[in-house]
Design a protein around this motif. Sequence first.
Motif, mmCIF file in Angstrom:
data_model
loop_
_atom_site.group_PDB
_atom_site.id
_atom_site.type_symbol
_atom_site.label_atom_id
_atom_site.label_comp_id
_atom_site.label_asym_id
_atom_site.label_seq_id
_atom_site.Cartn_x
_atom_site.Cartn_y
_atom_site.Cartn_z
ATOM 1 N N TRP A 1 0.853 -1.191 0.000
ATOM 2 C CA TRP A 1 0.000 0.000 0.000
ATOM 3 C C TRP A 1 0.883 1.232 0.000
ATOM 4 N N ASN B 1 -2.464 5.217 1.613
ATOM 5 C CA ASN B 1 -3.423 4.086 1.497
ATOM 6 C C ASN B 1 -4.354 4.221 0.288
ATOM 7 N N PRO C 1 -9.316 -0.373 2.573
ATOM 8 C CA PRO C 1 -8.524 -1.558 2.916
ATOM 9 C C PRO C 1 -9.178 -2.872 2.480
ATOM 10 N N THR D 1 -8.658 2.234 8.631
ATOM 11 C CA THR D 1 -7.574 1.248 8.527
ATOM 12 C C THR D 1 -7.295 0.563 9.862
#
Lengths: 531, 315
Positions: free
Chosen positions: A89, A93, A164, A470
């Motif tokens: 990542w 992100n 995510p 996250t």
Amino acid sequence: MRSVQALAVAVLSVLTIGDVSRAAEPKSGGIFRIYHRDSPGSASIHEGATYSVNIPFMPIFNNLVIFDQHIAQNSASTIRPELAESWAWSGDNKTLTFKLRKDVKWHDGKPFTAADVKCTFDMLMGKSQQKFRQNPRKSWYDQVDEVTTNGDYEASFKLKRPQPALLSLLASGYSPVYPCHVSPAEMRTKPVGTGPFKFVEFKANESIKLTKNPDYFKKGLPYLDGIEFTIITNRSTAILGFVSGKFDMTFPTEVSIPLLKDVKSQDSKAVCVVEPNNVSTNIIINSSGPPFDNLDIRRALALALDRKAFIQIMFEGQGDIGGTMEPAPDGLWAMPKEMLESIPGYGPDIEKNREEARKLMQKAGYGPDKHLQIKVSTRNIAVYRDPAIILIDQIKSIYIDAELDVVDTAQWFPKIARKDYSLGLNLTGNAVDEPDQSFYENYACGSERNYTNYCNKDIEKLFDQQSEETDLDKRRKLVWEIDKKLQEDVARPIIFHARTGTCWKPYVKNVTIMSNSSYNGYRYEDVWLDK
Amino acid sequence: MFAYIVRRVFLMLVTLFGISVIIFVLLRVVPGNIVDILFDAAGFVDPADKANLERELGLNQPIVIQYLHWIGGLLHGDLGYSYVSEKPALEEILPRIPITARLAGLALLFSASIGIPLGVISAVHQGSKLDYALRVVSLSGLSLPSFWLGLLILMASVSLFGTMPIFNPNPKTWLEALTIYAVPAMAVGFRSAALTMRITRSSMLEILRQDYIRTARAKGASEASVNYHHALKNAVLPVITVIGIEAAFLIGGLIVTETVFNIPGIARFLVEALRWRDYPIVQNLVMFIAVVVVVVNFIVDMLYAAIDPRIRFGD
């Protein structure tokens, strides 16, 4: 004497260990024979929405990443590389980059490159010239802005905002990489993959045959010479075929609890497991008009449910009670028990719940002398019809007289889409145990699979909030809060989550049935036959 | 006779044209099409994708155009493409025909070879214990559904021999071939055998009461000669009719038998094609079955005329 005994025990132990190690050493060869429950509409996983497609065709493909095929509970921590060697990542992100393997070839000999990754996901996002006939999981990639390549062996997913969950979605059996040089039409009839098995033939209503890919990039795999699915639509014939040894395994997660007992009584050596499959049986409510535009009546309905009775009658107790997300311990995102039981209708005192429901019905103008007359619509399939009948029986206790309205499969979705129903008995399967998949598909305003058109902008903000989060613990708490609100809003009351069985012969090794998905565990690259 | 044949052939063609129209219209009247079924599998309906797919499959055209397209293709030997497998319909249908033909042929053979002799025996020994026993057998044949009988055979096969016949297009031994076809043929043919037996019995009883039979006996003809030469020859006419009709009805029994025994013939294929609303497969298969039924009827009528000179129409 004692030393002689000790020696004997030691010798025996060595022999036993020797046997075990010999038995545990995988053998190559053999055709793995499974019956298939029905004839899939096509061989294209991306165009399908049933595991009738995943099970026979998943062994042909690879994903960028895949859930570990031998850990029953899929989670972010069980994701393994496949076509990707590694992933990373970016700091913000918003970019997920995959380094790809360089030693992979498609079954027709052409090399696999990053271009194949880009064109697969461009097609899924609806951005390419070539189109899928149907694209049921297009919404999975709503947050992907674009897929870019850097040379032949690097591909990046650039996101509009952090998500995510994307990696878990990519690890699903529903996310194989397709070759650019084969058209979607050809993929429906003669799929070409990079996977452990090559496609041989698909004869509708007859069989699906796969053969070993000798050039598979994982050296030494697969062990099997091939996999053969015989399509048998008659369940009794199929089970008799398994019992008599014509098949090595039943169609995964298709053996009902009573049938499982039957199998064990006829073949005591059969290995049978019962697992949840992340499919919920639920009620869809047409709240766009009377009577269910009245929140009191919707709440009364939720309060009238005796979930345990459903599970007892239909599955001899083998089922779970939960919200939208699959119940714990197999489900990763389930609300804690205390939180679940605080939701109206989930409390253990059914009579008290129904008393409350009757009060709400009376408030809405119904009572012992004036029953509400409705229809409960459902599909003409036993797993839909049976709970619908129990539902009709249960809601009698709150002054609702319902009639069963059985709908032909071809008419089910058009009927739901034109809101031509009051209550519907529905089944919802989640491909991945992942809130993004469940919330956006089934509850987001405007989503095609949001059959009830439930639309709550406040909850929608929470959908995005949990999706971006996250920190796993923070995200989990947000998910609980959302799930609780969805149940309190009676958006789509969840009745139960089913469990189903799979059986195989004792010589079949390395089969794992996933406990929180019915779509992700069929690569079969290291399954072997000990005979 | 020639004029009769010409007339019958013309009527056959008219019948088949009528059937083609009925099949086509009925299929379109049934709610839902392949597009609905495909989207049902996807769990939602996207109106734009649906319209694209309907255009791709030609389902957006007026029904008359669709019909003319089908019939035009049919006359040129082009049966179109299966909507589901996307293979030529002929390629899908052709390999399945011999499988069902063998099964149906064996079932009819079983029905005639068991039904006629037992019917004769039953009539000749009217009122005896044997007659009653055979009548019970025929009654059970008419009462037991073929799917139930099929399942019973499979269960017995598994519990007694630990195995069961699963269809194999390339049987290695005669025994395997026999179990593949003979057992299901018996399951599906049992009903027609029972019906044939009953018709033969009642027809024989009626003939055996005729004056000319008494005359034959009076002239000293043996019982066997009276029963088989004089009586059976005349009693067999309604039996032929029944076998002809049964050939048409057999398809119903074959659907369940092919499903239970998992035989990939046209009967089971037809049901699956109907489930998917795979029009090119369904309309061509039903048309094929209609042709078979019409031709069998024609053959039965010709047999009638050949056996009984009184009904040689047109002569």
